[in-house]
Design an enzyme around this catalytic site. Structure first.
Site, PDB file in Angstrom:
ATOM      1  N   CYS A 295       0.246   3.713   2.632  1.00 11.17           N
ATOM      2  CA  CYS A 295       0.638   3.324   4.011  1.00 11.17           C
ATOM      3  C   CYS A 295       2.120   3.457   4.116  1.00 11.17           C
ATOM      4  O   CYS A 295       2.462   3.785   5.399  1.00 11.17           O
ATOM      5  CB  CYS A 295       0.362   1.630   4.012  1.00 11.17           C
ATOM      6  SG  CYS A 295      -1.276   1.448   4.079  1.00 11.17           S
TER       7      CYS A 295
ATOM      8  N   CYS B  44       0.958  -1.273   0.097  1.00 10.78           N
ATOM      9  CA  CYS B  44       0.108  -0.069   0.024  1.00 10.78           C
ATOM     10  C   CYS B  44       0.923   1.464   0.135  1.00 10.78           C
ATOM     11  O   CYS B  44       1.625   1.588   1.014  1.00 10.78           O
ATOM     12  CB  CYS B  44      -0.950  -0.003   1.428  1.00 10.78           C
ATOM     13  SG  CYS B  44      -1.806   1.511   1.675  1.00 10.78           S
TER      14      CYS B  44
END
Length: 101
Positions: A33, A30
């Site tokens: 993230c 991600c």
């Protein structure tokens, strides 16, 4: 300091903790993230009265399902074991600080 938390120790590290805990639900694939991780690290060095934890959603799918994590990064704030605040998606440093205040 940011602690890595698993399904096995989530209750002990988060739900049984006396005080505030910010939990960052994330995954290695991600992009947002990966951008948020260093922000969480930085805030954890500046705020002493909040415990900071990370949960890898790929390794702890049960926790992600239990808390209804549909999008990551997802930040959940617990106080004395109760969910009190949350944020989905990348947020900047000031927003992370405001989330835990």
């Amino acid at each position: 300091m940011v602690f890595n938390v698993t399904t096995e120790d989530f209750d002990k590290e988060v739900l049984s903790f006396d005080g505030k805990v910010l939990v960052d639900f994330w995954a290695e694939w991600c992009g947002p993230c990966m951008m948020l991780g260093p922000v969480i690290e930085e805030v954890s060095e500046e705020i002493d009265d909040v415990k900071f934890c990370k949960v890898n959603c790929d390794e702890a799918r049960e926790l992600a399902l239990e808390y209804g994590i549909m999008s990551i990064p997802c930040l959940l704030v617990f106080e004395n074991g109760e969910l009190v605040n949350q944020s989905i998606g990348y947020i900047d440093k000031d927003s992370v600080i405001n989330l835990v205040k």
